[in-house]
Write a protein that holds these residues in place. Structure first.
Motif, short mmCIF file in Angstrom:
data_model
loop_
_atom_site.label_atom_id
_atom_site.label_comp_id
_atom_site.label_asym_id
_atom_site.label_seq_id
_atom_site.Cartn_x
_atom_site.Cartn_y
_atom_site.Cartn_z
N LEU A 5 27.58 50.90 41.95
CA LEU A 5 27.86 49.41 41.74
C LEU A 5 29.29 49.29 41.32
CD1 LEU A 5 24.57 47.68 40.44
CD2 LEU A 5 25.26 47.82 42.88
N THR A 6 29.59 49.96 40.56
CA THR A 6 31.13 49.57 40.02
C THR A 6 31.97 49.99 41.19
OG1 THR A 6 30.50 50.41 37.87
CG2 THR A 6 32.79 50.68 38.52
N LYS A 7 31.73 51.13 42.06
CA LYS A 7 32.47 51.48 43.38
C LYS A 7 32.38 50.20 44.14
CE LYS A 7 32.61 56.33 43.24
NZ LYS A 7 32.53 57.49 44.06
N ILE A 8 31.48 49.73 44.48
CA ILE A 8 31.00 48.39 45.29
C ILE A 8 31.83 47.33 44.83
CG2 ILE A 8 29.52 46.85 46.40
CD1 ILE A 8 27.33 49.32 46.21
N SER A 9 31.81 46.88 43.60
CA SER A 9 32.61 45.90 42.83
C SER A 9 34.12 46.09 43.03
CB SER A 9 32.35 46.11 41.40
OG SER A 9 32.98 44.87 40.95
N LYS A 10 34.64 47.36 42.98
CA LYS A 10 36.00 47.58 43.14
C LYS A 10 36.28 47.50 44.78
CE LYS A 10 36.74 50.58 39.52
NZ LYS A 10 37.37 51.85 39.03
N GLN A 53 22.79 44.99 47.01
CA GLN A 53 23.78 45.48 46.15
C GLN A 53 24.83 44.62 45.87
OE1 GLN A 53 24.35 49.11 48.44
NE2 GLN A 53 23.60 50.28 46.92
N VAL A 54 25.20 43.71 46.71
CA VAL A 54 26.20 42.83 46.68
C VAL A 54 25.83 41.92 45.72
CG1 VAL A 54 27.34 40.67 47.87
CG2 VAL A 54 27.38 42.97 49.10
N GLN A 55 24.49 41.37 45.87
CA GLN A 55 23.86 40.32 44.93
C GLN A 55 23.80 41.05 43.29
OE1 GLN A 55 20.26 39.87 46.86
NE2 GLN A 55 21.17 37.81 47.81
N GLN A 56 23.76 42.13 43.27
CA GLN A 56 23.37 42.89 41.81
C GLN A 56 25.19 42.90 41.34
OE1 GLN A 56 21.82 46.72 42.82
NE2 GLN A 56 19.77 45.98 42.39
N PRO A 64 32.08 36.11 35.34
CA PRO A 64 32.04 36.45 36.87
C PRO A 64 33.44 36.50 37.63
CG PRO A 64 31.38 34.14 36.22
CD PRO A 64 31.80 34.76 35.10
N ILE A 65 33.56 37.66 38.52
CA ILE A 65 34.63 37.73 39.38
C ILE A 65 34.47 37.35 40.88
CG2 ILE A 65 35.74 39.41 37.56
CD1 ILE A 65 35.02 41.64 39.45
N PHE A 66 33.01 37.00 41.07
CA PHE A 66 32.68 37.01 42.31
C PHE A 66 31.75 35.89 42.41
CE2 PHE A 66 33.12 41.53 42.45
CZ PHE A 66 34.16 41.61 43.19
N ALA A 67 31.73 35.03 43.39
CA ALA A 67 30.85 33.71 43.62
C ALA A 67 30.14 33.67 44.63
CB ALA A 67 31.70 32.52 43.60
N LEU A 68 28.80 33.46 44.87
CA LEU A 68 28.22 33.26 45.99
C LEU A 68 28.08 31.75 46.20
CD1 LEU A 68 25.18 35.89 45.75
CD2 LEU A 68 26.91 35.99 47.22
N SER A 69 28.19 31.54 47.49
CA SER A 69 27.81 29.87 47.73
C SER A 69 26.23 29.47 47.40
CB SER A 69 27.96 29.92 49.51
OG SER A 69 27.03 30.59 50.14
#
Length: 78
Positions: A5-10, A53-56, A64-69
């Motif tokens: 998940l850290t790799k996906i986050s980056k 994984q994106v949601q996780q 937060p560094i990402f936001a979902l609509s």
């Protein structure tokens, strides 16, 4: 957050902040990408990720560094 998940986050940070065009996408006027398109294009270019994984990743950052609509269909960097 685990290593995967850290790799996906980056990766998401790179795409959402710097190079959405590198996978054939363009941010909308509010800075969002469609999550399904993001996952599809990412997988097509060799980055295996899922919607879950994106949601996780979105839920796993404090602050937060990402936001979902509101409907969860789009994502952007905060």
């Amino acid at each position: 957050m685990n290593k995967r998940l850290t790799k996906i986050s980056k990766y998401l940070a790179f795409i959402l902040r710097h190079e959405p065009q590198s996978i054939g996408l363009k941010l909308d006027a509010e800075g969002y990408l469609n999550v399904d398109e993001l996952v599809g294009k990412s997988n097509a270019t060799g980055k295996s990720i899922t919607r879950e994984q994106v949601q996780q990743v979105v839920a796993g950052h404090e602050p937060p560094i990402f936001a979902l609509s509101e409907d969860g269909s789009r994502i952007r960097a905060v």
